[in-house]
Design a protein around this motif. Structure first.
Motif, PDB file in Angstrom:
ATOM      1  N   VAL A  33       8.585  17.476   3.555  1.00 56.62           N
ATOM      2  CA  VAL A  33       8.298  16.607   4.700  1.00 56.62           C
ATOM      3  C   VAL A  33       9.586  16.196   5.391  1.00 56.62           C
ATOM      4  O   VAL A  33      10.671  16.240   4.814  1.00 56.62           O
ATOM      5  CB  VAL A  33       7.544  15.331   4.257  1.00 56.62           C
ATOM      6  N   THR A  34       9.455  15.765   6.634  1.00 54.64           N
ATOM      7  CA  THR A  34      10.559  15.125   7.336  1.00 54.64           C
ATOM      8  C   THR A  34      10.614  13.657   6.919  1.00 54.64           C
ATOM      9  O   THR A  34       9.652  13.122   6.344  1.00 54.64           O
ATOM     10  CB  THR A  34      10.350  15.204   8.853  1.00 54.64           C
ATOM     11  N   ALA A  35      11.708  12.998   7.233  1.00 52.84           N
ATOM     12  CA  ALA A  35      11.838  11.586   6.895  1.00 52.84           C
ATOM     13  C   ALA A  35      10.734  10.734   7.521  1.00 52.84           C
ATOM     14  O   ALA A  35      10.139   9.896   6.831  1.00 52.84           O
ATOM     15  CB  ALA A  35      13.221  11.077   7.297  1.00 52.84           C
ATOM     16  N   PRO A  36      10.421  10.890   8.812  1.00 50.55           N
ATOM     17  CA  PRO A  36       9.352  10.063   9.379  1.00 50.55           C
ATOM     18  C   PRO A  36       8.021  10.228   8.657  1.00 50.55           C
ATOM     19  O   PRO A  36       7.292   9.246   8.473  1.00 50.55           O
ATOM     20  CB  PRO A  36       9.273  10.546  10.837  1.00 50.55           C
ATOM     21  N   GLU A  37       7.685  11.444   8.249  1.00 45.91           N
ATOM     22  CA  GLU A  37       6.421  11.659   7.557  1.00 45.91           C
ATOM     23  C   GLU A  37       6.390  10.924   6.221  1.00 45.91           C
ATOM     24  O   GLU A  37       5.383  10.301   5.860  1.00 45.91           O
ATOM     25  CB  GLU A  37       6.191  13.153   7.345  1.00 45.91           C
ATOM     26  N   ALA A  38       7.481  10.994   5.466  1.00 44.66           N
ATOM     27  CA  ALA A  38       7.544  10.297   4.179  1.00 44.66           C
ATOM     28  C   ALA A  38       7.514   8.792   4.378  1.00 44.66           C
ATOM     29  O   ALA A  38       6.824   8.063   3.650  1.00 44.66           O
ATOM     30  CB  ALA A  38       8.809  10.708   3.429  1.00 44.66           C
ATOM     31  N   LEU A  39       8.236   8.307   5.368  1.00 41.02           N
ATOM     32  CA  LEU A  39       8.291   6.868   5.620  1.00 41.02           C
ATOM     33  C   LEU A  39       6.945   6.338   6.102  1.00 41.02           C
ATOM     34  O   LEU A  39       6.547   5.218   5.758  1.00 41.02           O
ATOM     35  CB  LEU A  39       9.386   6.564   6.643  1.00 41.02           C
ATOM     36  N   LEU A  40       6.238   7.131   6.901  1.00 45.48           N
ATOM     37  CA  LEU A  40       4.914   6.712   7.367  1.00 45.48           C
ATOM     38  C   LEU A  40       3.941   6.600   6.192  1.00 45.48           C
ATOM     39  O   LEU A  40       3.179   5.629   6.087  1.00 45.48           O
ATOM     40  CB  LEU A  40       4.387   7.718   8.391  1.00 45.48           C
ATOM     41  N   LEU A  41       3.961   7.583   5.290  1.00 47.55           N
ATOM     42  CA  LEU A  41       3.081   7.540   4.132  1.00 47.55           C
ATOM     43  C   LEU A  41       3.439   6.372   3.211  1.00 47.55           C
ATOM     44  O   LEU A  41       2.546   5.719   2.657  1.00 47.55           O
ATOM     45  CB  LEU A  41       3.160   8.858   3.364  1.00 47.55           C
ATOM     46  N   ALA A  42       4.722   6.100   3.052  1.00 47.33           N
ATOM     47  CA  ALA A  42       5.139   4.967   2.224  1.00 47.33           C
ATOM     48  C   ALA A  42       4.639   3.658   2.819  1.00 47.33           C
ATOM     49  O   ALA A  42       4.189   2.759   2.093  1.00 47.33           O
ATOM     50  CB  ALA A  42       6.660   4.948   2.084  1.00 47.33           C
ATOM     51  N   ARG A  43       4.692   3.542   4.131  1.00 48.06           N
ATOM     52  CA  ARG A  43       4.186   2.339   4.800  1.00 48.06           C
ATOM     53  C   ARG A  43       2.681   2.208   4.591  1.00 48.06           C
ATOM     54  O   ARG A  43       2.170   1.105   4.362  1.00 48.06           O
ATOM     55  CB  ARG A  43       4.510   2.390   6.290  1.00 48.06           C
ATOM     56  N   PHE A  44       1.975   3.318   4.657  1.00 47.01           N
ATOM     57  CA  PHE A  44       0.530   3.318   4.411  1.00 47.01           C
ATOM     58  C   PHE A  44       0.222   2.855   2.988  1.00 47.01           C
ATOM     59  O   PHE A  44      -0.691   2.039   2.768  1.00 47.01           O
ATOM     60  CB  PHE A  44      -0.019   4.724   4.644  1.00 47.01           C
ATOM     61  N   ILE A  45       0.965   3.356   2.029  1.00 46.00           N
ATOM     62  CA  ILE A  45       0.743   2.980   0.631  1.00 46.00           C
ATOM     63  C   ILE A  45       1.010   1.491   0.426  1.00 46.00           C
ATOM     64  O   ILE A  45       0.220   0.794  -0.222  1.00 46.00           O
ATOM     65  CB  ILE A  45       1.640   3.830  -0.292  1.00 46.00           C
ATOM     66  N   SER A  46       2.098   0.997   0.987  1.00 48.13           N
ATOM     67  CA  SER A  46       2.433  -0.424   0.843  1.00 48.13           C
ATOM     68  C   SER A  46       1.408  -1.317   1.522  1.00 48.13           C
ATOM     69  O   SER A  46       0.993  -2.346   0.972  1.00 48.13           O
ATOM     70  CB  SER A  46       3.829  -0.701   1.414  1.00 48.13           C
ATOM     71  N   ALA A  47       0.984  -0.926   2.713  1.00 46.24           N
ATOM     72  CA  ALA A  47       0.042  -1.745   3.473  1.00 46.24           C
ATOM     73  C   ALA A  47      -1.323  -1.823   2.806  1.00 46.24           C
ATOM     74  O   ALA A  47      -2.057  -2.803   2.984  1.00 46.24           O
ATOM     75  CB  ALA A  47      -0.101  -1.193   4.890  1.00 46.24           C
ATOM     76  N   ASN A  48      -1.671  -0.806   2.023  1.00 44.19           N
ATOM     77  CA  ASN A  48      -2.983  -0.762   1.379  1.00 44.19           C
ATOM     78  C   ASN A  48      -2.909  -0.979  -0.127  1.00 44.19           C
ATOM     79  O   ASN A  48      -3.862  -0.659  -0.842  1.00 44.19           O
ATOM     80  CB  ASN A  48      -3.651   0.580   1.680  1.00 44.19           C
ATOM     81  N   ALA A  49      -1.796  -1.536  -0.592  1.00 47.20           N
ATOM     82  CA  ALA A  49      -1.598  -1.707  -2.032  1.00 47.20           C
ATOM     83  C   ALA A  49      -2.712  -2.530  -2.669  1.00 47.20           C
ATOM     84  O   ALA A  49      -3.208  -2.198  -3.754  1.00 47.20           O
ATOM     85  CB  ALA A  49      -0.237  -2.350  -2.299  1.00 47.20           C
ATOM     86  N   GLN A  50      -3.124  -3.614  -2.010  1.00 39.72           N
ATOM     87  CA  GLN A  50      -4.166  -4.469  -2.573  1.00 39.72           C
ATOM     88  C   GLN A  50      -5.500  -3.740  -2.665  1.00 39.72           C
ATOM     89  O   GLN A  50      -6.206  -3.814  -3.675  1.00 39.72           O
ATOM     90  CB  GLN A  50      -4.323  -5.735  -1.728  1.00 39.72           C
ATOM     91  N   ALA A  51      -5.841  -3.012  -1.612  1.00 44.32           N
ATOM     92  CA  ALA A  51      -7.096  -2.263  -1.615  1.00 44.32           C
ATOM     93  C   ALA A  51      -7.096  -1.197  -2.705  1.00 44.32           C
ATOM     94  O   ALA A  51      -8.109  -0.987  -3.390  1.00 44.32           O
ATOM     95  CB  ALA A  51      -7.331  -1.623  -0.253  1.00 44.32           C
ATOM     96  N   PHE A  52      -5.956  -0.535  -2.893  1.00 51.39           N
ATOM     97  CA  PHE A  52      -5.861   0.467  -3.950  1.00 51.39           C
ATOM     98  C   PHE A  52      -5.946  -0.191  -5.324  1.00 51.39           C
ATOM     99  O   PHE A  52      -6.578   0.342  -6.241  1.00 51.39           O
ATOM    100  CB  PHE A  52      -4.567   1.258  -3.819  1.00 51.39           C
TER     101      PHE A  52
END
Length: 248
Positions: free
Chosen positions: A76-95
């Motif tokens: 992946v490119t850096a933006p793709e990895a960073l976007l997925l990391a943001r998604f994981i962090s933002a949904n940590a409680q739901a997960f």
């Protein structure tokens, strides 16, 4: 005419998309919002063109519900990895409410297969940490590498995932289009002085999740994902993907 119809079409598509990526970076200079903006542009460009590009090919076997290829290494490119990391962090409680601990999964898979070759990794059959119940938790945000890998034979995919030595017929149009979009984005990032290489997804996610300010560091021309950088991953000739492909 689609981007994969001819070399000239690919050049025009690449140049137009590279200009769009560069304009986005100029507008969001040094701001972490560039991560989402670049990914949105890249994914839209791919999805808007891939159906037409592959219109003469056989019907695909991929419909978003088959995890057979999800044990392959993903770059992946850096933006793709960073976007997925943001998604994981933002949904940590739901997960967490579903007993899904993505940071732990990511670390475990990186430790298990991160140093393996592509063949060894396939044989290890360790699925992507973003899979749950055979479905991708981040399907709408999946990287270009995942979007650009499309098979014509589900049985061949399953056999390969089971360790059999089979040839899996894949869409060359998807591969070419993915390369054009990815290279156009990487070239624009390099021109802007941003980290523009390719990274192994699991390790990059682990690094991004461990550094809450990773997007800000990247936007300021740092490289918080450097430990996941793959060698020789600078943008390549975007037309190299056409080697061996006859223009239509």
């Amino acid at each position: 005419m689609t981007p994969t119809d001819s070399i000239e079409g690919a050049e025009a598509f690449f140049e137009a998309l590279n200009t769009a990526f560069s304009a986005t970076l100029a507008r969001l200079k040094h701001r972490p919002e560039a991560v989402g903006a670049l990914c949105a542009l890249a994914f839209q460009a791919f999805e808007a063109n891939v159906e037409a590009a592959a219109s003469d090919a056989p019907a695909l076997a991929c419909h978003g519900d088959c995890p057979a290829c999800c044990c392959l290494r993903v770059t992946v490119t850096a933006p793709e990895a960073l976007l997925l990391a943001r998604f994981i962090s933002a949904n940590a409680q739901a997960f967490a409410e579903r007993n899904i601990d993505l940071p732990r999964r990511i670390a475990a898979i990186d430790a298990a297969v991160g140093a393996l070759s592509e063949v060894e990794r396939m044989a290890a059959a360790r699925a992507c940490p973003l899979l749950d119940g055979g479905l991708c938790l981040a399907f709408r945000l999946r990287p270009l590498a995942c979007r650009g890998h499309a098979s014509f034979d589900a049985e061949a995919c399953a056999a390969a995932a089971a360790g059999e030595n089979v040839d899996v017929p894949v869409s060359s149009e998807h591969i070419v289009l993915r390369g054009l979009v990815q290279n156009a984005m990487m070239a624009a990032m390099r021109e802007a002085g941003l980290a523009s290489g390719l990274y192994e997804l699991n390790r990059a996610l682990g690094l991004a999740l461990a550094a809450p300010d990773a997007a800000e560091l990247w936007a300021r021309r740092g490289d918080p994902l450097a430990q996941a950088l793959l060698p020789d991953s600078e943008p390549s000739d975007p037309l190299a993907s056409f080697d061996g492909l006859a223009p239509r």
